[in-house]
Structure formats: C-alpha cells, structure tokens
Scaffold this motif. Structure first.
Motif, PDB file in Angstrom:
ATOM      1  N   GLU A   1     119.985  32.699 -33.434  1.00  0.00           N
ATOM      2  CA  GLU A   1     121.413  32.989 -33.295  1.00  0.00           C
ATOM      3  C   GLU A   1     121.621  34.487 -33.094  1.00  0.00           C
ATOM      4  OE1 GLU A   1     123.676  30.631 -33.220  1.00  0.00           O
ATOM      5  OE2 GLU A   1     122.320  28.977 -33.739  1.00  0.00           O
ATOM      6  N   ARG A   2     122.184  34.870 -31.943  1.00  0.00           N
ATOM      7  CA  ARG A   2     122.405  36.286 -31.642  1.00  0.00           C
ATOM      8  C   ARG A   2     123.278  36.951 -32.707  1.00  0.00           C
ATOM      9  NH1 ARG A   2     121.708  39.529 -27.429  1.00  0.00           N
ATOM     10  NH2 ARG A   2     120.987  37.779 -26.139  1.00  0.00           N
ATOM     11  N   GLU A   3     124.272  36.225 -33.194  1.00  0.00           N
ATOM     12  CA  GLU A   3     125.181  36.758 -34.213  1.00  0.00           C
ATOM     13  C   GLU A   3     124.413  37.263 -35.429  1.00  0.00           C
ATOM     14  OE1 GLU A   3     128.594  34.991 -37.281  1.00  0.00           O
ATOM     15  OE2 GLU A   3     127.710  33.704 -35.724  1.00  0.00           O
ATOM     16  N   TYR A   4     123.398  36.511 -35.843  1.00  0.00           N
ATOM     17  CA  TYR A   4     122.661  36.887 -37.051  1.00  0.00           C
ATOM     18  C   TYR A   4     121.635  37.972 -36.786  1.00  0.00           C
ATOM     19  CZ  TYR A   4     124.978  32.737 -38.831  1.00  0.00           C
ATOM     20  OH  TYR A   4     125.924  31.816 -39.193  1.00  0.00           O
TER      21      TYR A   4
ATOM     22  N   GLY B   1     128.672  42.110 -42.533  1.00  0.00           N
ATOM     23  CA  GLY B   1     128.944  40.771 -42.024  1.00  0.00           C
ATOM     24  C   GLY B   1     128.449  39.720 -42.993  1.00  0.00           C
TER      25      GLY B   1
ATOM     26  N   GLU C   1     122.166  40.375 -34.657  1.00  0.00           N
ATOM     27  CA  GLU C   1     123.000  41.575 -34.610  1.00  0.00           C
ATOM     28  C   GLU C   1     123.391  42.014 -36.016  1.00  0.00           C
ATOM     29  OE1 GLU C   1     126.178  40.430 -32.015  1.00  0.00           O
ATOM     30  OE2 GLU C   1     125.012  40.807 -30.184  1.00  0.00           O
TER      31      GLU C   1
ATOM     32  N   HIS D   1     126.612  35.849 -43.812  1.00  0.00           N
ATOM     33  CA  HIS D   1     125.780  34.708 -43.426  1.00  0.00           C
ATOM     34  C   HIS D   1     126.001  33.644 -44.487  1.00  0.00           C
ATOM     35  CE1 HIS D   1     122.252  32.134 -42.914  1.00  0.00           C
ATOM     36  NE2 HIS D   1     122.189  32.592 -41.679  1.00  0.00           N
TER      37      HIS D   1
END
Length: 247
Positions: free
Chosen positions: A227-230, A175, A232, A177
């Motif tokens: 941030e949950r996205e980061y 992913g 994960e 960032h």
C-alpha cells in the motif's frame, strides 16, 4: 530500506539466509462488517480489502506461503516474531510448524487500555499473541539477550506476559495505521533477539514501527508493504526519527 511491493514477490527477491530477525504483523482477517469502539465512537472493524479472506483454507494457504518465504530469507540462527489475535494466530502457529519452525515462546501482550466490548456478548478482547520461533534445525542457535531482559525487569527473569498500553497519539503524528504497534513493544523484541548491525525485516511493515525501533537501536531495516499510503507514512516516520537523532 522500504519496498513498495507485494509481500510475496518482495520476499522472493530477498537473498536466502541474509536476514537476522523478522517481525511480522500480518493481516488478522477480522474485517467482517462488525463494529468496534475507537476514541469513544462506534466505528466499523473493516480495515481494508487486504484484511478480508474468502475461506479458512485460503487464509491458511496465505499464511503458509509467506512464512515459507520468510524461512528462506532467515539465517540459520535467525528468528521470527509474529503477532496476531484469535482471528489468525492458530493458523499461524500451525503454519510455522508445517514450514519447519520451532516455537520458542508464546508471548501474551496484555493491553491496559483496550477498546470496550460494545456487543456485551463476550469478554472484552484485551490481549494479542506474539509467537517467537526459530528454524527447527539442530545447528540453529538463536540469539537471546537474557541478561538484558532480566535487567529491564528489575533483576527478575522476564516472563511471557507483557503488559502495556496501546499505541499513544504521540506515535501517530505522521499519520495513522489501523493496526499500528507501540514502539516499546518492538524495541523489546529487537533488543531481546538481535545484535547491533543486524538486519531486521518486516514483510507487512505498515507504518514501520519496526523500522523506527530498529533505527533507534542501531539495526538495519527492510520494510515491505503493497500500500503506497503506508510506505509514504513509513517514510515520514523514519525521516522524523532521523531528525530526532540529529538534535
């Protein structure tokens, strides 16, 4: 250990004096609706709501607050590294001194492949600053592996200008960032200023490059991000690193 939490509340829970080294890549506050170049395409510079601030006063108050909490978490001999650009690094430098730190070095990271300047109204931005600081106390004795850094620099004293590329695609397989740092940069920082088994904290961990480097070098790691996205993404990267270690 990864904490999905607001940086301030998480730092307040860290045991005082328990951290050996901190690497922080705080918001640069450069999301101003401008444009930049990414992979040959014109894209917005906006990173997200976390990268916007209302005023200079608010920005400096933000920096002083999290730096104050980091100082509380650091051991007497611990050090903090903070990366930034012209958008925030001058506030960071002043905040460090105001909150009881002494700056050891001003590292200039020169990027070999920076994105081009599309506006053509100033020089191409090709560097970032990394400030390295310790507590401004007489008894504080920071860790610095001088000989190791010299060996890694072909037997010469390592200088405060570090040259290297932006984060390669191979480090983004799990992913992306928007401000991800390359692994070689964090490995050097951690090797230079910690010992095996030390605890490394990243209060704005993003994709946890700090954590991957710490794991590779036998250090313990605490990463914080709201941030949950980061978080994960961090989990996926750290799991991948564990799989590589088993091979």
């Amino acid at each position: 250990m990864l904490l999905l939490e607001d940086t301030f509340s998480a730092l307040e829970q860290i045991k005082a004096g328990s951290i050996d080294m901190i690497f922080a890549d705080p918001p640069y506050f450069l999301s101003n609706d401008g444009i930049t170049c990414q992979a040959g395409k014109m894209v917005s510079v906006n990173k997200g709501s976390w990268d916007k601030i209302a005023s200079l006063e608010e920005k400096h108050a933000f920096n002083r607050r999290w730096i104050r909490l980091c100082r509380q978490a650091l051991s007497l001999n611990g050090t903090i590294w903070i990366s930034g650009t012209l958008h925030n690094i001058y506030s960071i430098g002043m905040a460090l001194e105001q909150e009881g730190f002494q700056i050891i070095n001003n590292i200039t990271w020169q990027k070999t492949n920076p994105p081009p300047n599309l506006a053509c109204r100033c020089f191409t931005h090709s560097t970032e600053t990394i400030l390295w600081a310790q507590k401004n106390e007489k008894k504080a004795k920071h860790c610095f592996h001088y000989q190791l850094m010299k060996e890694q620099n072909e037997g010469k004293q390592m200088r405060d200008v570090w040259v290297g590329s932006l984060t390669p695609k191979g480090e983004k397989t799990e992913g992306r960032h928007p401000t991800q740092k390359p692994l070689y940069l964090l490995r050097r920082i951690i090797e230079a200023s910690t010992d095996e088994g030390d605890i490394v904290l990243d209060p704005f961990c993003g994709s946890s490059t700090t954590g991957v480097a710490a794991k590779q070098l036998g250090r313990r790691y605490i990463g914080i991000d709201k941030e949950r996205e980061y978080i994960e993404l961090s989990v996926r990267r750290l799991k991948l690193e564990e799989e590589h270690e088993r091979v």
